[in-house]
Structures are given as C-alpha cells and as structure tokens.
Enzyme design. Structure first.
Site, PDB file in Angstrom:
ATOM      1  N   HIS A   1      15.502   5.107  75.546  1.00 17.27           N
ATOM      2  CA  HIS A   1      14.724   4.249  76.450  1.00 17.27           C
ATOM      3  C   HIS A   1      13.320   4.080  75.911  1.00 17.27           C
ATOM      4  O   HIS A   1      12.689   5.038  75.474  1.00 17.27           O
ATOM      5  CB  HIS A   1      14.663   4.861  77.852  1.00 17.27           C
ATOM      6  CG  HIS A   1      13.830   4.051  78.795  1.00 17.27           C
ATOM      7  ND1 HIS A   1      14.315   2.921  79.415  1.00 17.27           N
ATOM      8  CD2 HIS A   1      12.541   4.175  79.182  1.00 17.27           C
ATOM      9  CE1 HIS A   1      13.348   2.396  80.163  1.00 17.27           C
ATOM     10  NE2 HIS A   1      12.266   3.136  80.038  1.00 17.27           N
TER      11      HIS A   1
ATOM     12  N   ASP B   1      14.937   3.103  93.882  1.00 20.62           N
ATOM     13  CA  ASP B   1      13.807   2.914  92.969  1.00 20.62           C
ATOM     14  C   ASP B   1      13.354   1.465  92.971  1.00 20.62           C
ATOM     15  O   ASP B   1      12.153   1.180  92.959  1.00 20.62           O
ATOM     16  CB  ASP B   1      14.171   3.334  91.545  1.00 20.62           C
ATOM     17  CG  ASP B   1      13.105   2.879  90.555  1.00 20.62           C
ATOM     18  OD1 ASP B   1      11.983   3.396  90.648  1.00 20.62           O
ATOM     19  OD2 ASP B   1      13.372   1.969  89.745  1.00 20.62           O
TER      20      ASP B   1
ATOM     21  N   ARG C   1       5.358  -0.043  95.562  1.00 15.26           N
ATOM     22  CA  ARG C   1       4.239   0.556  94.823  1.00 15.26           C
ATOM     23  C   ARG C   1       3.422  -0.519  94.126  1.00 15.26           C
ATOM     24  O   ARG C   1       2.196  -0.429  94.042  1.00 15.26           O
ATOM     25  CB  ARG C   1       4.777   1.563  93.792  1.00 15.26           C
ATOM     26  CG  ARG C   1       5.271   2.865  94.429  1.00 15.26           C
ATOM     27  CD  ARG C   1       6.118   3.667  93.434  1.00 15.26           C
ATOM     28  NE  ARG C   1       5.412   3.901  92.191  1.00 15.26           N
ATOM     29  CZ  ARG C   1       6.002   3.918  90.984  1.00 15.26           C
ATOM     30  NH1 ARG C   1       7.303   3.751  90.870  1.00 15.26           N
ATOM     31  NH2 ARG C   1       5.285   4.122  89.909  1.00 15.26           N
TER      32      ARG C   1
ATOM     33  N   SER D   1      10.755   7.258  88.464  1.00  7.55           N
ATOM     34  CA  SER D   1      11.302   5.908  88.509  1.00  7.55           C
ATOM     35  C   SER D   1      12.128   5.615  87.253  1.00  7.55           C
ATOM     36  O   SER D   1      13.283   5.178  87.330  1.00  7.55           O
ATOM     37  CB  SER D   1      10.135   4.919  88.638  1.00  7.55           C
ATOM     38  OG  SER D   1      10.541   3.606  88.386  1.00  7.55           O
TER      39      SER D   1
ATOM     40  N   LYS E   1      16.813   5.873  86.768  1.00  9.84           N
ATOM     41  CA  LYS E   1      17.707   4.832  86.250  1.00  9.84           C
ATOM     42  C   LYS E   1      18.505   5.339  85.044  1.00  9.84           C
ATOM     43  O   LYS E   1      19.685   5.025  84.889  1.00  9.84           O
ATOM     44  CB  LYS E   1      16.885   3.590  85.879  1.00  9.84           C
ATOM     45  CG  LYS E   1      16.366   2.861  87.125  1.00  9.84           C
ATOM     46  CD  LYS E   1      15.368   1.772  86.814  1.00  9.84           C
ATOM     47  CE  LYS E   1      13.978   2.304  86.617  1.00  9.84           C
ATOM     48  NZ  LYS E   1      12.876   1.382  86.871  1.00  9.84           N
TER      49      LYS E   1
END
Ligand code: URA
Ligand code: CA
Length: 434
Positions: free
Chosen positions: A75, A154, A161, A176, A180
């Site tokens: 990621h 999320d 947010r 967050s 995922k």
C-alpha cells in the site's frame, strides 16, 4: 466525555461506537465531538488497534485462504506519478509469490492502477471471485476492483473527519488505512509511506510516526507489516499521466526505467519477498528481482496479466499502440542552473488540468495526456533546454499546464545534491534511518 477528559476507551466502547454509528444510530454531531476529543487527547496503541479492527469488521472481509502461499499486499500513501504497482506486481509474481491485488480508481492527479491498465485495449477487472482466485493460483497475479463494502465504517468516518478538521491525527489516519488493508485479506503488508511536498505527510518526522503506528497495528492484529518511508519531494520517475506511466512501467520492466522508480520497486519488492518467505534476506530477494528484470520474466508476466484480463498484450511490445495525445510540446527552461526542487503537488495539478485525473467521482479520464519530466532534482539545465514535455488534447490546457510546470521548477545557480529516495525502514522491532 470520557475521551474529552483524557481517559482510555475500552474495547467494548469502541466496538459499540463503530457498530451503532454504522447503523445510523449515533448522529454525526456526536461522532464529530468524539473525533475532536480523540484529535486532542489522542488514542493509545490498544485503542488504535481496536478501532482498526472494529472498522475492518464493519463490512465484508475478504478471505484469500484458497490462494496458495503467503499473500503480501503493498500500500502506498499516495504521491505524484507513482507507477509502482504496474512494475512491482509483475516482478513479484514472476518469482512465484502470489499477487492478489485489489486496486481502485479514486480521485487524484491521475487515475488509479485500474485506470492506467485500461490503456491496454479490452483490459477489465470484472471477474468472478472464483476466476480471480484461479488466476492468482495459476498465473500468480490478478488485479481486481475494490468492493464498495470494504470497511464501510471508515468510509463514513473519513467523510465526516474531512469536514470537521479531524483528518490529521496519526491514530485516525493509521487505523483508517489499515482497516481497509486488513479487510482486504492479506497475510502480510508492505507500506510505502511517502514524505515531502507531493505527499500527504509533508514532514519526515510525521511520516516516520505514521509508519510506526501502522506497523504496530498490523503486527498487533497478526499481519506481518513493514513500512518504508520514501521521498515524494518530486514526482516519482519521469512520467505523470496514465498511458505515459504505463509506458514508463514497461521501460522499467525492461531494465530501462528511471533510476528512482526502479530502486523503489526493488526495495518494496525485496521486503515483499522476505515477508512471503521464498527468501530469508533482502539481498537474496533483490537478486531474484533483478534476475526477473534482466531475463525479461517480469515483462512476460505483465503480458500474461493483461491477456488473462482481456487486454491486448501486443501493446507491451509496441507501446506506440497506447493512447496518444494530439499535442506534444516541450516546456523550455527560462534560466540556467541546477534543479533545486520540483513541487510535486503542482506537477500533479498540471496533470489534472490536462485531464489525466478525476476532480469528482463522475469525471472522465483522458488516458493519453500528462507530463514527462526530463529534469529532476540535482540535474543541470541550460536556458532554452526542455525540462519537461506536455502531452495534451487542447491547446488551452497545454498552455495552462506549461505555466504550472514552469513555476513548479525552482532552478538555482549553486550545485544541488540529488535527494535520497529511501529515508527509512520500520519493522516490528526496529526503526532504521538512512
Ligand atoms: N487515507 C485514508 O485512507 N485515511 C485517512 O485517514 C487518511 C488518508
Ligand atoms: Ca512516474
């Protein structure tokens, strides 16, 4: 009130709040207040891990257990011109390590990995779960679309947010992102945490802190996680745009790519291989990946992936078939000197102006447009020399992008050192800085 007063929330309290908020039983105004309390009072490691788990379990969790081997996901926290997945996927898969990648389209300067891959005529991520698993088991690689119901809590919280000034809290960002990743089912995770002008985290200290937090969460929930902090003070590689980045990925798989993109892929890939356990050491892993590039096996793997998902693999051998823009114009330096900085954000904006990315979910992407940089930090430039080339389909947009690119470059008279790409590595038990 408990968090406002600086107290620690229990696992039950965190689960309750995520469950009931997801169902719509807790109103936004109360959750906004809680987010603000967390922003100021912070959460400890345990609370952060609990929040991550609660969000990961708020929707579907993907089970990859019918795929053989250790599934390692990668990621990136996002940057400009980041073409890594298109190179990393094939080289890792070519060593025999399964790459079961869920990718997105997303908003931003350019499209996501899926948009980029659609530069190959016919390519599609539409396939059944069975087909996806079959492809990974047989070919070691498949790229699927992200399901909308991954960590829905999320999604709801992030949107809240965003409009309540509570995004930039390390625990909230880390939970967050990790919720995922965890819901997506990988056994192990390699994180590329960007730092610099084109990154979400501008300061190196903050990037290290975020990286450490995510590594701790991953390991806390039983997913072996490693983070690499990398430079995003200038775009990665030379190309920023969809088809242009595909071409750059093909070059890199041939061993003819930009130095920084190649180095980043070898570094991230080595860590993926070590986590997937076909090798014990980073050196061994790196040698394997270099072999895969030199032998052409990585490039063959890209062709295999494109073909398996309905695309035309002949584009890999003949990149001139990729979508092409009608206007190709150089940007000429207005003075002589060394490139001191390139505002990555602004290069991204220029790409967006050209139509390479999405401003809203509904925007259409133009795969052919973008920018190819010719000069990076530390390079010497003569007056009138091309610092970049703009690929556009409208003269007006080309001019607009040209102005942005010119202003993004800071050229100075004194010599400038090249900047370091890999800033550090964070594992479960150590933090290494370079
Ligand atoms: N990206 C995310 O997915 N979540 C955040 O909170 C910040 C960046
Ligand atoms: Ca690039």
């Amino acid at each position: 009130m408990k968090k406002r007063n600086g107290k620690e929330l229990t696992t039950e309290e965190i689960n309750y709040f995520i469950e009931e908020y997801s169902k719509g039983n807790i109103p936004d105004y109360q959750v906004s207040a809680l987010m603000m309390a967390i922003y100021f009072q912070k959460m400890n490691k345990r609370e952060t891990a609990d929040l991550t788990k609660a969000m990961a379990n708020s929707g579907v969790t993907i089970d990859l257990s019918d795929i053989e081997g250790v599934k390692v996901d990668k990621h990136s926290t996002g940057g400009v011109g980041d073409t890594t997945t298109l190179v990393l996927g094939p080289i890792v898969a070519a060593t025999g390590v399964p790459v079961a990648k869920m990718s997105g389209r997303g908003l931003g300067h350019t499209g996501g990995t899926i948009d980029k891959l659609e530069s190959f005529k016919g390519f599609s991520v539409e396939m059944s779960r069975e087909q996806f698993v079959k492809n990974v088991n047989e070919k070691k690689i498949a790229i699927g679309g992200q399901t909308a119901d991954l960590a829905p809590a999320d999604k709801k919280l992030y949107a809240l947010r965003d409009v309540t000034a509570t995004v930039d809290n390390i625990s909230l960002i880390a939970s967050s992102i990790m919720s995922k990743k965890i819901a997506a089912g990988a056994d192990a995770i390699v994180l590329d945490v960007k730092t610099g002008s084109g990154a979400f985290m501008k300061k190196e200290e903050d990037s290290f802190e975020l990286a450490k937090e995510m590594v701790d969460i991953g390991n806390n929930v039983g997913r072996n996680t490693v983070a690499i902090v990398t430079d995003m003070d200038q775009p990665l590689g030379f190309a920023v745009g969809n088809a242009l980045e595909v071409k750059e990925a093909i070059d890199t798989l041939k061993g003819e790519g930009p130095e920084d993109l190649t180095e980043l892929c070898l570094t991230l890939g080595s860590h993926m291989l070590v986590l997937a356990e076909p090798t014990k050491t980073i050196e061994e892993a790196r040698n394997m990946l270099e072999d895969v590039i030199n032998s052409g096996k990585g490039l063959d793997k890209l062709k295999e992936l494109i073909e398996a998902q309905g695309g035309d693999p002949s584009y890999v051998d003949d990149p001139s078939l990729l979508p092409k823009a009608s206007i190709v114009q150089p940007v000429l330096a207005t003075k002589e000197g060394y490139v001191k900085s390139i505002k990555a954000d602004d290069i991204g904006k220029a790409a967006l102006v050209l139509g390479a990315g999405r401003e809203t979910k509904e925007s259409e992407i133009d795969l052919s447009v973008g920018i190819v940089l010719h000069k990076k930090i530390g390079d010497y430039v003569k007056e009138g020399e091309a610092i970049a080339t703009i690929h556009a389909n409208s003269e007006k947009k080309q001019k607009e992008a040209e102005n942005i690119v010119l202003k993004a470059y800071n050229i100075v008279t004194e010599e400038v050192k090249k900047n370091k790409l890999i800033k550090g590595i964070i594992t479960k038990d150590r933090i290494e800085r370079f």
